[in-house]
Scaffold this motif. Structure first.
Motif, short mmCIF file in Angstrom:
data_model
loop_
_atom_site.label_atom_id
_atom_site.label_comp_id
_atom_site.label_asym_id
_atom_site.label_seq_id
_atom_site.Cartn_x
_atom_site.Cartn_y
_atom_site.Cartn_z
N GLN A 1 0.83 -1.18 0.00
CA GLN A 1 0.00 0.00 0.00
C GLN A 1 0.87 1.24 0.00
OE1 GLN A 1 -2.94 0.03 3.10
NE2 GLN A 1 -3.58 -2.09 2.75
N VAL A 2 0.42 2.22 -0.76
CA VAL A 2 1.15 3.48 -0.83
C VAL A 2 1.01 4.21 0.50
CG1 VAL A 2 1.30 5.71 -2.00
CG2 VAL A 2 0.79 3.65 -3.31
N GLY A 3 2.12 4.64 1.05
CA GLY A 3 2.14 5.32 2.33
C GLY A 3 2.40 4.40 3.50
N ARG A 4 2.08 3.09 3.35
CA ARG A 4 2.36 2.14 4.42
C ARG A 4 3.59 1.29 4.11
NH1 ARG A 4 -1.37 -3.02 5.39
NH2 ARG A 4 -0.12 -3.62 3.56
N ASP A 5 3.63 0.73 2.90
CA ASP A 5 4.74 -0.14 2.51
C ASP A 5 5.68 0.53 1.51
OD1 ASP A 5 3.63 -2.30 4.02
OD2 ASP A 5 2.18 -2.56 2.42
N VAL A 6 5.14 1.34 0.64
CA VAL A 6 5.95 2.01 -0.38
C VAL A 6 5.61 3.49 -0.39
CG1 VAL A 6 6.14 -0.05 -1.82
CG2 VAL A 6 4.24 1.51 -2.17
N LEU A 7 6.51 4.26 -0.92
CA LEU A 7 6.32 5.71 -1.06
C LEU A 7 6.43 6.08 -2.53
CD1 LEU A 7 8.47 7.01 1.94
CD2 LEU A 7 5.99 6.73 1.85
N ARG A 8 5.68 7.06 -2.92
CA ARG A 8 5.74 7.52 -4.29
C ARG A 8 7.07 8.21 -4.56
NH1 ARG A 8 0.85 7.38 -6.88
NH2 ARG A 8 -1.01 7.13 -5.57
N ALA A 9 7.64 7.90 -5.70
CA ALA A 9 8.90 8.55 -6.08
C ALA A 9 8.61 9.98 -6.53
CB ALA A 9 9.56 7.76 -7.22
N GLN A 10 9.33 10.89 -5.97
CA GLN A 10 9.18 12.30 -6.29
C GLN A 10 10.50 12.82 -6.85
OE1 GLN A 10 7.80 14.38 -2.85
NE2 GLN A 10 5.83 13.29 -2.78
N VAL A 11 10.46 13.25 -8.08
CA VAL A 11 11.65 13.75 -8.77
C VAL A 11 11.43 15.22 -9.09
CG1 VAL A 11 13.16 13.49 -10.76
CG2 VAL A 11 12.07 11.47 -9.75
#
Length: 287
Positions: free
Chosen positions: A165-175
């Motif tokens: 889940q986004v925010g719990r297990d993975v984070l969005r890549a921000q470039v």
């Protein structure tokens, strides 16, 4: 010692804190706790502990179906042949415990308890024959159906929860992408464009023409003329697109041609700030 000598009276010795509570001076046992750095070997007599302070919940259920499913799976009962007497007895024991602590929470469980008692009662009665001679439906059929559906939904929810889940297990890549250093001029306000057009008309009226001619003017032709003036140049002032010596009709057609080019996004009108000169440039600049 001479009997004539008088002996001094003995002073009373005050008992220590350890002797007051019945413990020797040197204690080999482990203290229960420390209070302000001092060992505490016995609990105070006036210590009050609330009844619910040490309450421990070993199992947490999301509802009556969750509790029933837990009782069945824990004892390896066949869900298609539930022993209603044993399950109902264990269920009522749990409901009685939560009823003493939280009556509002027990209301939902009491409804299921009534259903279990009803099913148990119906199973004690002899089965009724239908008109076609077939046996009546098992009283546990509806409960089994609900339990199987609940178990399927619970398993599906567990599988969904195991997925990343986004925010719990993975984070969005921000470039961060650095934008071009070329300044972007603000868009031209319509009032500034009108004022520039009025200024051009005022200057055109200062030039007097006595030659009367009729000239066929083409908007497309003047659009091409404006594009030619902008070709190869980075910026051109708005006023340089107009030739006041050619008269007001030519100015009007040139102005309409400029508006058409802007409408078709072939040119761009820019202005550094309010009341600043207006500049025109091609929308596409070849490399």
């Amino acid at each position: 010692m001479d009997s004539s000598e008088t002996s001094l009276p003995e002073l009373p010795v005050r008992p220590t804190a350890a002797e007051e509570i019945g413990l020797p001076e040197v204690v080999d046992q482990v203290a229960l706790a420390r209070l302000y750095g001092e060992p505490l070997f016995a609990l105070p007599q006036d210590l009050y502990i609330p009844p619910d302070a040490l309450e421990i919940f070993l199992e947490a259920f999301e509802g009556p179906l969750d509790l029933l499913l837990y009782l069945i799976r824990k004892q390896n009962f066949n869900i298609l042949d539930i022993p209603m007497a044993a399950v109902t007895r264990q269920y009522l024991q749990y409901v009685e415990e939560i009823r003493e602590r939280n009556l509002e929470l027990a209301a939902e469980y009491l409804l299921m308890a009534a259903m279990l008692i009803e099913i148990k009662s119906r199973m004690l009665l002899p089965p009724k024959k239908t008109a076609e001679g077939e046996e009546a439906e098992d009283p546990r059929a509806e409960l089994v159906r609900r339990l199987l559906e609940y178990e399927q939904m619970k398993a599906a929810a567990f599988r969904l929860n195991e997925m990343p889940q986004v925010g719990r297990d993975v984070l969005r890549a921000q470039v961060y992408i650095e934008q071009s250093l070329q300044p972007r001029f603000p868009d031209v306000h319509i009032l500034d464009l009108q004022e520039a057009w009025r200024d051009i008309l005022r200057r055109a009226k200062l030039v007097q023409h006595h030659k009367i001619t009729r000239e066929e003017l083409s908007v497309r032709e003047h659009m091409s003329l404006v594009l030619k003036k902008l070709q190869g140049r980075k910026f051109v002032e708005f006023e340089q697109l107009f030739d006041p010596t050619r008269g007001v009709p030519v100015l009007i057609v040139t102005f309409i041609a400029t508006l058409e080019l802007a409408k078709e996004t072939l040119i761009e009108l820019t202005q550094a700030e309010a009341y600043a000169p207006i500049y025109v440039r091609l929308a596409y600049q070849p490399a």
